[in-house]
Scaffold this active site. Sequence first.
Site, PDB file in Angstrom:
ATOM      1  NE  ARG A  44       5.292 -16.576  39.364  1.00 58.46           N
ATOM      2  CZ  ARG A  44       5.636 -17.869  39.332  1.00 58.46           C
ATOM      3  NH1 ARG A  44       6.257 -18.359  38.275  1.00 58.46           N
ATOM      4  NH2 ARG A  44       5.362 -18.661  40.328  1.00 58.46           N
ATOM      5  CB  SER A  51       2.107 -13.648  44.804  1.00 59.87           C
ATOM      6  OG  SER A  51       1.847 -14.912  45.372  1.00 59.87           O
ATOM      7  CD  GLU A 105       3.402 -12.562  40.455  1.00 58.76           C
ATOM      8  OE1 GLU A 105       2.703 -13.403  39.879  1.00 58.76           O
ATOM      9  OE2 GLU A 105       4.020 -12.806  41.503  1.00 58.76           O
TER      10      GLU A 105
END
Length: 378
Positions: free
Chosen positions: A187, A266, A370
């Site tokens: 990520r 998420s 995130e």
Amino acid sequence: MTRAPCRTHPRSVAPPSGAATDRTLVPVQELHDAPLAPLTTFRLGGPATRLVTATTDDEVIAAVRAADTAGTPLLIIGGGSNLVIGDKGFDGTALRIATEGFRLEGTRLELAAGEVWTDAVARTVEAGLAGIECLAGIPGSAGATPIQNVGAYGQEVSSTITEVVAYDRGSGETVTLSNAECAFSYRHSRFKEHPERYVVLRVRFELEEAGGLSAPLKYAETARVLGVEPGDRKELAEVRRAVLGLRAGKGMVLDPEDHDTWSAGSFFTNPILEADEYAAFLDRVRERLGDETAPPAYPAGDGRTKTSAAWLIDKAGFTKGYGTGPARISTKHTLALTNRGGATTEDLLALAREVVTGVREAFGVTLVNEPVTVGVSL
């Protein structure tokens, strides 16, 4: 897959065909005091002082140059699926990238940054090409995928991206970065590391022709749903349908009519723990849940271990549907924080902070958000 050779520095290239050289070029659409909430999947955030919509690479470059020359703060918006914008909005220029371009030559794919990602995935599946089929249903634009190194169900875009074409605000040039130069990790990427420097214009991929079959399935849940073993291949269309079904069951496919999907997917990344951190974490798990409890654990390289943010949240007491206010945890997935229709960004952040504090107190692990935050922070 053959990747472009690694270079120490990104190479400069000629601007895209017809690219702007006049720094005063005015993009085609401009609004003032423009609402930004409708441009995000959360449907949250205040207005921008100025909103510019660019439909070509020329216009993107011109808008960025104009903001930089004037010293105006700049916010880049693609599909808005990874943004948390403060209630006060953005005091500067918001640039919405709405460029179009899908070019497929053999197994080589080039996408304009503004292309709708989930539509692009569908088209590659229809063309019989494997490599991104497990990324079906992810909301947002193609240009955002390398920034976050988007991944799901055993695939990450870093495994198929060969090059990213971007405007380098530092040099004022259009550059092409190889896969290696993008510095992908979980990520994360060079673009996320330097968010003020690069504006992604185009993303290039090398896909696989496997006779209509998918790439080897790496994610156990996907394989189970498809009735095969991890490492097996399955028909591309079946894999895409299965992934869409799994995502929908977790509220991860955006539906304007379903508030349970008004989220950024998420909200937290899965924690990656050093060896000593992981040992301390296991001690906390045993104290709280008993010696027989084994948390999810996956090797993350260099002696580190990745565990599940969803598991941590649930075991800390934040179950599906948690909350009584306008911002709540999804009823389908503990990783998704949702706007139930009347929330503010502060409502969302209050819930996020409660979850972070609760997980830290329970397990000694600090969750990291995130989505990108604008004008606010946890």
